[in-house]
Design an enzyme around this catalytic site. Sequence first.
Site, mmCIF file in Angstrom:
data_model
loop_
_atom_site.group_PDB
_atom_site.id
_atom_site.type_symbol
_atom_site.label_atom_id
_atom_site.label_comp_id
_atom_site.label_asym_id
_atom_site.label_seq_id
_atom_site.Cartn_x
_atom_site.Cartn_y
_atom_site.Cartn_z
ATOM 1 N N GLU A 51 18.621 66.587 65.748
ATOM 2 C CA GLU A 51 18.641 68.019 65.460
ATOM 3 C C GLU A 51 17.243 68.615 65.389
ATOM 4 O O GLU A 51 17.015 69.750 65.824
ATOM 5 C CB GLU A 51 19.391 68.276 64.157
ATOM 6 C CG GLU A 51 20.907 68.070 64.267
ATOM 7 C CD GLU A 51 21.344 66.614 64.293
ATOM 8 O OE1 GLU A 51 20.509 65.730 63.982
ATOM 9 O OE2 GLU A 51 22.521 66.353 64.605
ATOM 10 N N HIS A 57 30.303 67.760 56.911
ATOM 11 C CA HIS A 57 30.981 68.646 57.857
ATOM 12 C C HIS A 57 31.606 69.842 57.142
ATOM 13 O O HIS A 57 32.509 70.467 57.674
ATOM 14 C CB HIS A 57 32.068 67.900 58.627
ATOM 15 C CG HIS A 57 31.559 66.780 59.482
ATOM 16 N ND1 HIS A 57 31.033 65.640 58.954
ATOM 17 C CD2 HIS A 57 31.496 66.646 60.830
ATOM 18 C CE1 HIS A 57 30.676 64.827 59.944
ATOM 19 N NE2 HIS A 57 30.941 65.415 61.086
#
Lengths: 338, 114
Positions: free
Chosen positions: A74, A143
């Site tokens: 990321e 998540h």
Amino acid sequence: MTELATTPASADATASEHSMQQAINAALRTLLAEDPATLVFGEDVGRLGGVFRVTDGLQAEFGDQRVFDTPLAESGIVGLAVGLAMNGWRPVPELQFDGFAYPAVDQIVNQVARMHYRSRGAAPMPITLRLPSFGGIQAPEHHGESLEALFAHVPGLKVCSPSDPADAYRLLLQSVRADDPVVYLEPKARYWNRSPGALTEPDLPIGASRVVREGRHATLVAWGAMVHHCLRVAEFAAEDGVELEVLDLRWLKPIDTAGLTASVRRTGRVVVVHEAPLTAGLGGEIAALVQEHAFRDLRAPVQRVTGFDVPYPAGPLEPQYLPNADRVLLAVQRTLEF
Amino acid sequence: MSETAGPGGAERTFALPDLGEGLVEATVLEWLVRAGEHIERNQPLVELETSKSAVEIPSPHSGTVARLHAAEGEVLAVGAALVTFEVEASAGIVGTVPTEERPTRRVRLRPPSE
């Protein structure tokens, strides 16, 4: 599992009903078509079309130079966006899940948010960071995070979160066309819900909220998936003779102080509802803005109904963590009885 | 779990999991689903018998049952294909699609006396 959306590739901006998946897909298609500098990239966004199918069909349509897969890194994804932006591109990177933004915080905070400032305006960062966010889909750890307060706290970033498909379309067009970096938080729990409303050009300025239900007794302030939840709570309240206004904040930075104040003037009572933990969440910021700007209009202290100060729980515990109808109604009752 | 992505969806094959205690095989007692049936995640899938006990295996995801890889009475080794699903591509790969049921409530409001 209830309704399942048809594949987003079939999304048609002129159709009258879309899921948020399809609306965001259509917005990306519009943006890629209108500006050759726009690039879409991230983990699995190309060949696979995204883990939520949001980028489905875009690589086939615009090619793998403009819609491409990145390594699972990321920090590298956002760093790439910074370099591309400095060279005239308009990057729309996706970080696959909220919790995986943490490894990229260095790039987001230290580069994306302040490069414009650091370069004295020579290097604007027209980056829109798409971040599937919040909980409600029984996903594993990392998540289901709510990062709006974290990013709203960083000078240089704008933050928004849509609550329905048509607004997701408008907010994404607006975010990507803006020359400032925007963190665009997509409420995963609302990806699949279809709602009517043609996909149209943005009609409100950046930073504007909207009243999605009018009422006179109290205002529920929410964003993302909590807007839909608050609308249902307002239906319960209506059964009891209490008229709740629901304000969809939309932009979490800048916050629409004028819109917030106008609603408080009508109702005199405010309940902020968010999924994020209580402490130092945006509910505190909203409460501060309300008391600064509408103190004399308030009939009761601002209430906050939020997640708890714990790590986001595993799937089966979500209903205990997320603000449920009773918690919101109790907070409303507290404002009514004050 | 193996996955083959297709244009409209994906097939996933679920292999007989390690049932613990060093067991290396199991007998299919009874299938609780049929090919072509749409099933939800955690719905009971199959009843297996090991040398220790009979166990019910829940489905690892929602989707349509494409193929059952063993007949009732057949003995399967751990790691052998058990069932293949077609999973909906549009549902995404992580998490579940929330239900749209109306929430319930117990709290009743008393309107303000104006």
